[in-house]
Design an enzyme around this catalytic site. Structure first.
Site, PDB file in Angstrom:
ATOM      1  N   GLU A  23      33.259  30.147  14.588  1.00 28.25           N
ATOM      2  CA  GLU A  23      32.061  30.448  15.398  1.00 28.25           C
ATOM      3  C   GLU A  23      32.256  30.009  16.844  1.00 28.25           C
ATOM      4  O   GLU A  23      33.091  29.142  17.152  1.00 28.25           O
ATOM      5  CB  GLU A  23      30.814  29.788  14.816  1.00 28.25           C
ATOM      6  CG  GLU A  23      30.903  28.283  14.759  1.00 28.25           C
ATOM      7  CD  GLU A  23      29.558  27.580  14.837  1.00 28.25           C
ATOM      8  OE1 GLU A  23      28.706  27.978  15.655  1.00 28.25           O
ATOM      9  OE2 GLU A  23      29.383  26.606  14.095  1.00 28.25           O
ATOM     10  N   LYS A 156      23.731  20.048  10.034  1.00 26.87           N
ATOM     11  CA  LYS A 156      23.544  19.197  11.213  1.00 26.87           C
ATOM     12  C   LYS A 156      22.802  17.936  10.826  1.00 26.87           C
ATOM     13  O   LYS A 156      21.846  17.973  10.059  1.00 26.87           O
ATOM     14  CB  LYS A 156      22.721  19.953  12.273  1.00 26.87           C
ATOM     15  CG  LYS A 156      23.487  21.043  12.965  1.00 26.87           C
ATOM     16  CD  LYS A 156      22.802  21.462  14.250  1.00 26.87           C
ATOM     17  CE  LYS A 156      21.720  22.494  14.002  1.00 26.87           C
ATOM     18  NZ  LYS A 156      21.297  23.167  15.254  1.00 26.87           N
TER      19      LYS A 156
END
Ligand code: PSU
Ligand code: MN
Length: 279
Positions: A23, A156
């Site tokens: 990404e 995250k």
């Protein structure tokens, strides 16, 4: 949407050689300049060393790029690009805009190009307080309908991990620990959440991918790897050290270690997948 595949990615896919998607949001928005450019090149280098073709994904001047040349890698590291999730792709395409792709957008574009394995740092998920705000990353519903295997160090660290795992269960996205039953909490090896399933090697992941296809599932697969994390009695000193050093430094290096490890695991899975299909 017309995709542009780099020559090396197109060749590798046509010849059934292993390819791993990477990404660009982690490069544009997740890591500081100028370290991010080195990191983007390093992630690609880790794959190439293993005979795997990197496909770093971004939208440049309206065209989704599957595999970037040197100038493209430099652009995602140095330009102020929009953060692009799946819903932003048609807008960028229509306007000739550029964007760094999130896990959701990268997975969507990679799968459209025929890529089956993707390495990232941490996934998006359910934010704390989401029962009020409804803030849940599009990474989750996208992986429910995108046939790609994503290697991550969990989600995250700021997210509600328990709620994220519940949503992944609802969305029927398999979550498998790579050499562990403990779902990692990004920097920490153990989030306190136990996974239902563990695999101990890339061949096992490739077997799950093949079974997924045979069963006609459209969902992605999340492979949670944790090798660089901190556990047990090291947790408190680590957290204290992190608080002292909240500006970057140590946490940055750990972020990079986690991502590097995920890239290595993804390389092994991509190689095992190709071997299984061509055997
Ligand atoms: N995890 C990180 N740093 C990041 C991201 C995840 O530690 O920058 C990025 C990934 O690209 C992920 C995205 O897909 O954040 C999720 O953002 P949102 O919650 O806005 O969907
Ligand atoms: Mn959000």
């Amino acid at each position: 949407m017309a995709l542009h595949l780099s020559a090396e990615v197109a060749d590798a896919l046509a010849a059934s050689r292993p390819v791993v998607a990477l990404e660009s949001t982690i490069i544009s928005h997740g890591l500081p300049r100028p370290r991010n450019l080195d990191a983007a090149r390093e992630f690609e280098g880790i794959l190439r060393e293993r005979g795997v073709t990197p496909a770093t994904i971004a939208v440049l001047d309206g065209v989704p790029q599957i595999g970037l040349d040197d100038d493209g890698v430099r652009r995602i590291a140095e330009e102020d690009l929009a953060k692009a999730s799946v819903r932003d792709l048609p807008i960028l395409a229509a306007r000739g805009g550029s964007g760094a792709t999130t896990v959701a957008a990268t997975a969507h574009l990679a799968a459209a190009a025929g890529i089956r394995v993707f390495a990232t740092g941490g996934l998006g998920g359910v934010h704390r307080g989401a029962s009020e705000t409804f803030d849940e990353s599009a990474d989750l519903p996208t992986l429910a309908e995108t046939p790609i295997t994503v290697v991550s160090a969990g989600v995250k660290s700021v997210l509600d991990i328990g709620a994220t795992l519940e949503r992944l269960e609802t969305l029927s996205v398999p979550v498998i620990g790579y050499g562990t039953r403990a779902f990692p909490a990004f920097w920490l090896r153990e989030s306190g959440h136990e996974l239902d399933w563990q695999v101990d090697g890339a061949d096992e992941v490739a077997a799950v991918m093949a079974a997924r296809d045979e069963l006609g599932s459209r969902a992605g697969i999340i492979v949670a790897a944790d090798a660089a994390g901190v556990r047990g009695k090291a947790v408190t000193p680590f957290l204290l050290g992190y608080i002292v050093d909240a500006s970057g430094g140590r946490s940055l290096e750990i972020n990079l270690d986690l991502a590097r490890n995920n890239v290595r695991v993804a390389a092994d899975i991509a190689a095992a997948w190709v071997q299984r299909r061509t055997a």
